[in-house]
Design a protein around this motif. Structure first.
Motif, PDB file in Angstrom:
ATOM      1  N   ASP A  42       0.808  -1.214   0.000  1.00 14.64           N
ATOM      2  CA  ASP A  42       0.000   0.000   0.000  1.00 14.64           C
ATOM      3  C   ASP A  42       0.845   1.270   0.000  1.00 14.64           C
ATOM      4  O   ASP A  42       0.459   2.275  -0.572  1.00 14.64           O
ATOM      5  CB  ASP A  42      -0.903  -0.005   1.240  1.00 14.64           C
ATOM      6  N   ARG A  48       0.682   0.809  -6.390  1.00 15.23           N
ATOM      7  CA  ARG A  48       0.425   0.422  -5.004  1.00 15.23           C
ATOM      8  C   ARG A  48      -0.601  -0.698  -4.911  1.00 15.23           C
ATOM      9  O   ARG A  48      -1.457  -0.852  -5.753  1.00 15.23           O
ATOM     10  CB  ARG A  48       0.037   1.616  -4.123  1.00 15.23           C
ATOM     11  N   ASN A  49      -0.415  -1.494  -3.863  1.00 15.44           N
ATOM     12  CA  ASN A  49      -1.263  -2.647  -3.590  1.00 15.44           C
ATOM     13  C   ASN A  49      -1.569  -3.446  -4.855  1.00 15.44           C
ATOM     14  O   ASN A  49      -2.714  -3.655  -5.201  1.00 15.44           O
ATOM     15  CB  ASN A  49      -2.553  -2.183  -2.905  1.00 15.44           C
TER      16      ASN A  49
END
Lengths: 371, 396
Positions: free
Chosen positions: A285, B295-296
């Protein structure tokens, strides 16, 4: 199928990179995220339709054996020809390991003799390039040459003790002189240690050299025959990276962040390597990655820029990696910060550790160390 | 010389997977890409190898080309063996009959000769459309301990979802007392996973009887197992705990891919103790550009990312151009998302191309569903493909 065999010298330049060759051959030095230097040479062979390749080894070659195995990943596991590892061959009168190219060839004269192909391509493993040996052979035939030497225009400053042969070229690329470690400046035709000749000729040259107790192939066998043989130089015009020191290893690695170079080397995805079955890379993340090459199996939760990450590298949260080469399974723990560092395999950088080299002198951490 | 294998696996990979729509127009369901670099069939094949089963028959029927090429000689799974290994079994013409596989049981029946070559004690029947990591050797131990004729792997599902599954009612110790196919009011929450271990001789006799029965639909779940139960055979349910997903629909395939994301993903592919093997693409490491934001997400070999990638799964060789955004999506190998394009809540299949500044898909919240761009489809520059649309395969 090409009418040539390949001979690859895996150890010749080991002394140029003492750090990285401590536990491996130059040929098995990891490069560009998921490769070893030998991959580029072997892939060039296969892409040039040369499917019988002898790899001459001398010392430290477990990693190389582990990497190339049966040659399957290069399509070189063949019933006829294919990959042949040529380890040191001890005979009673010559029980010490060889030190030069010629001594290595003497040890493997049987491989040369017993093949049936017409030509031989000999190369080292310090080159990262996309080279078509078939084109060199065609040039060789067109010039009716006895020996063809591949060179590239390189900066004289790039010469090293094992890489210093400068060619003087005449009409059509005829080699008029071979100078060893001359005092020159600027761009010069630097021999890339790639040879093409007829297999019979190589066999006779080596046999002759044995009976005259010679030691050096380029200087005593080729250069001394410069009038007797038709020797030609073939220029490799494409991108060529010669790995001659730890600093050049770093520089040449970083040059591959340039898309054009990368696309030239990996044109048509034709560079083969051993497969590891890693999972795809996972970006967390908080990951932030830019201008980097990332191999499979990495887990990235921190910041990575201008870097090359090999398979299975872990960058934890809050960690910063800038201008680094992190080899297989390196772990960078939380909030650590790295700049211009080369980590060998299985290095652990502990939490909050701050390490920095600089781009002209990167800092190297040896295999398995914990900092 | 007499040789045998204790257990032979038979993998049913012939299904069309019609509920995957455009994704299976040209390829069989087990060959559909999953988790970046895998195909669905990698999971049962790797489970076999990791469980010590080295003889696998793969039954193909629908669009087998990609699947056959992918499996090849089985080398990526260490299944290139001189005795055993992986074998593709396609329908064939025989002296007295030449049929397509009529049902799951018939497919196995037509290949009894293959199984008998290895004279196994047990036969493991698997489906090629499930994502899970399972040690079949533990299930085989359970089967032997119970002296069972057949053991069925089962998993607990939420009570409100039981109407979607074949439900198994058991007595103490796991002995099966009843099957209920998609019951309205289930009495158990144990669902069949479509994984069976049979004693070989029992399997042979029931398959032969089934073939002689003209009224049979030749299906394991509908015919063979109920007949065995009715005959009083010892049938047991082996309860599996862990991740298991049937990826037979666009939604479930999407969800299973998304299960790989997040801080602690429900499906862990990086477990070195249970590696999922696959035929690796030949490609350089992925390049992440100067202005890229990832991201992710999961990204595979050979990708070139210049844009933004969020909550997505990217297969090998995917190109995401400058200013392009890929969000909540699955992009399969070789697909290109050109500069400035936006892909949201979508599946873009292999070799498809989304043109510059095109818009594909809508946020999940719109309720319009997952958008699919089929294999090789080209979405024009500035084009808009709305939420839930499915662009089927486009021939070159």
């Amino acid at each position: 199928m090409s009418n040539a065999i390949g001979i690859v010298f895996s150890n010749i330049h080991d002394s140029d990179l003492p750090e990285l060759t401590q536990q491996r051959t130059l040929a098995s030095i990891p490069f560009c995220g998921r490769y070893r230097l030998v991959d580029f040479t072997l892939s060039n062979m296969v892409n040039s339709d040369i499917t019988k390749v002898g790899v001459i080894t001398k010392s430290n070659y477990q990693s190389l054996m582990d990497h190339i195995g049966s040659g399957k990943d290069w399509d070189l596991a063949r019933r006829y020809g294919g990959l042949r590892i040529l380890p040191p061959f001890g005979v009673q009168e010559n029980s010490s390991l060889y030190n030069t190219r010629l001594e290595a060839l003497k040890n493997n004269v049987g491989f040369i003799e017993k093949s049936s192909e017409e030509y031989v391509v000999m190369t080292d493993c310090d080159l990262v390039c996309n080279m078509d040996y078939d084109e060199v052979i065609r040039f060789h035939i067109r010039r009716n040459a006895d020996v063809t030497l591949v060179y590239s225009m390189a900066d004289a400053a790039e010469m090293t003790p094992t890489n210093n042969t400068v060619l003087s070229l005449g009409d059509g690329g005829k080699v008029e002189e071979m100078a060893f470690a001359p005092r020159v400046h600027g761009k010069v035709p630097l021999f890339a240690n790639v040879f093409v000749m007829k297999r019979d000729l190589l066999y006779n040259l080596v046999k002759d050299a044995i009976s005259h107790n010679k030691h050096h192939f380029s200087s005593e066998v080729i250069a001394e025959n410069i009038d007797a043989l038709r020797i030609y130089g073939f220029e490799h015009r494409g991108y060529i990276a010669k790995i001659t020191s730890l600093v050049s290893y770093y520089e040449k690695s970083m040059e591959l962040l340039d898309r054009d170079r990368m696309n030239e080397i990996f044109f048509n995805n034709n560079v083969f390597t051993k497969v590891r079955d890693s999972a795809p890379t996972v970006y967390g993340d908080d990951a932030s990655v830019s201008n980097s090459l990332i191999a499979d199996g990495c887990v990235i939760e921190g910041k990575v820029k201008n870097s090359i990450l090999f398979r299975g590298v872990n960058v934890a949260k809050g960690a910063v990696v800038d201008g680094c080469i992190l080899m297989q399974d390196t772990v960078v723990c939380e909030k650590a910060s790295l700049k211009c560092i080369i980590t060998d395999k299985n290095v652990v950088i502990t939490e909050r550790r701050k390490l920095a080299g600089c781009d002209v002198n990167p800092f190297y951490l040896r295999k398995g160390s914990t900092v | 010389m007499y040789k045998k294998k204790e257990c032979v696996a038979m993998l049913l990979a012939g299904g069309q997977g019609s509920r995957l729509y455009a994704l299976t127009t040209k390829i069989a369901k087990p060959a559909v890409t999953f988790g970046g670099k895998y195909r669905i069939i990698d999971f049962p094949l790797s489970n076999c190898v990791n469980s010590g089963i080295d003889t696998v028959g793969v039954l193909t029927q629908y669009q087998p080309l990609v699947l056959n090429e992918y499996i090849g000689n089985g080398q990526p799974w260490d299944l290139d063996r001189s005795f055993g290994g992986v074998h593709i079994l396609s329908p064939y013409q025989a002296k007295n009959r030449s049929d397509w596989y009529k049902g799951t049981a018939n497919a196995i029946y037509q290949n009894l000769y293959f199984i008998k070559t290895y004279d196994p004690d047990y036969v493991l029947v698997l489906s090629g459309d499930h994502i899970y990591k399972m040690d079949y050797s533990a299930m085989l131990d359970f089967h032997k301990e119970n002296g069972a004729a057949c053991t069925i792997a089962a998993i607990k599902v939420p009570m409100e979802e039981t109407s979607r599954f074949g439900i198994i009612n058991t007595a103490e110790g796991g002995r099966i007392t009843e099957f209920e196919e998609k019951p309205k009011h289930a009495r158990s929450d144990l669902a069949s996973m479509g994984i069976y271990i049979f004693n070989a001789d029992k399997l042979y006799s029931y398959l032969e009887a089934d073939d002689a029965d003209p009224k049979s639909t030749n299906d394991f779940g509908k015919d063979i197992l109920p007949k065995m139960l009715a005959a009083g055979e010892r049938l047991f349910a082996y309860t599996f705990e862990g991740y298991w997903k049937d990826v037979g629909t666009i939604e479930s395939l999407y969800e299973a891919n998304m299960d790989l994301l997040g801080e602690n993903p429900t499906l862990d592919l990086s477990d070195s103790g249970w590696r999922i093997h696959s035929r690796n693409p030949i490609a350089p490491p992925q390049y992440v550009g100067k202005d890229a934001k990832i991201r992710n997400s999961i990204v595979s070999l050979g990708c070139e990312i210049e844009g933004t990638v969020e909550n997505s799964v990217l297969s090998s060789g995917v190109v995401v151009g400058k200013g392009a955004v890929v969000k909540d999506s699955i992009i399969m190998s070789g697909a290109e998302i050109a500069d400035g394009a936006v892909v949201t809540y979508s599946i873009v299949d292999e070799e498809a191309r989304v043109g510059a500044s095109a818009r594909v898909g809508e946020e999940r919240a719109s309720g319009n569903g997952i958008t699919v761009v089929g294999r090789g489809c080209k979405v024009d520059e500035n084009a808009v493909v709305g939420g839930g649309q499915i662009l089927d395969i486009c021939e070159k």
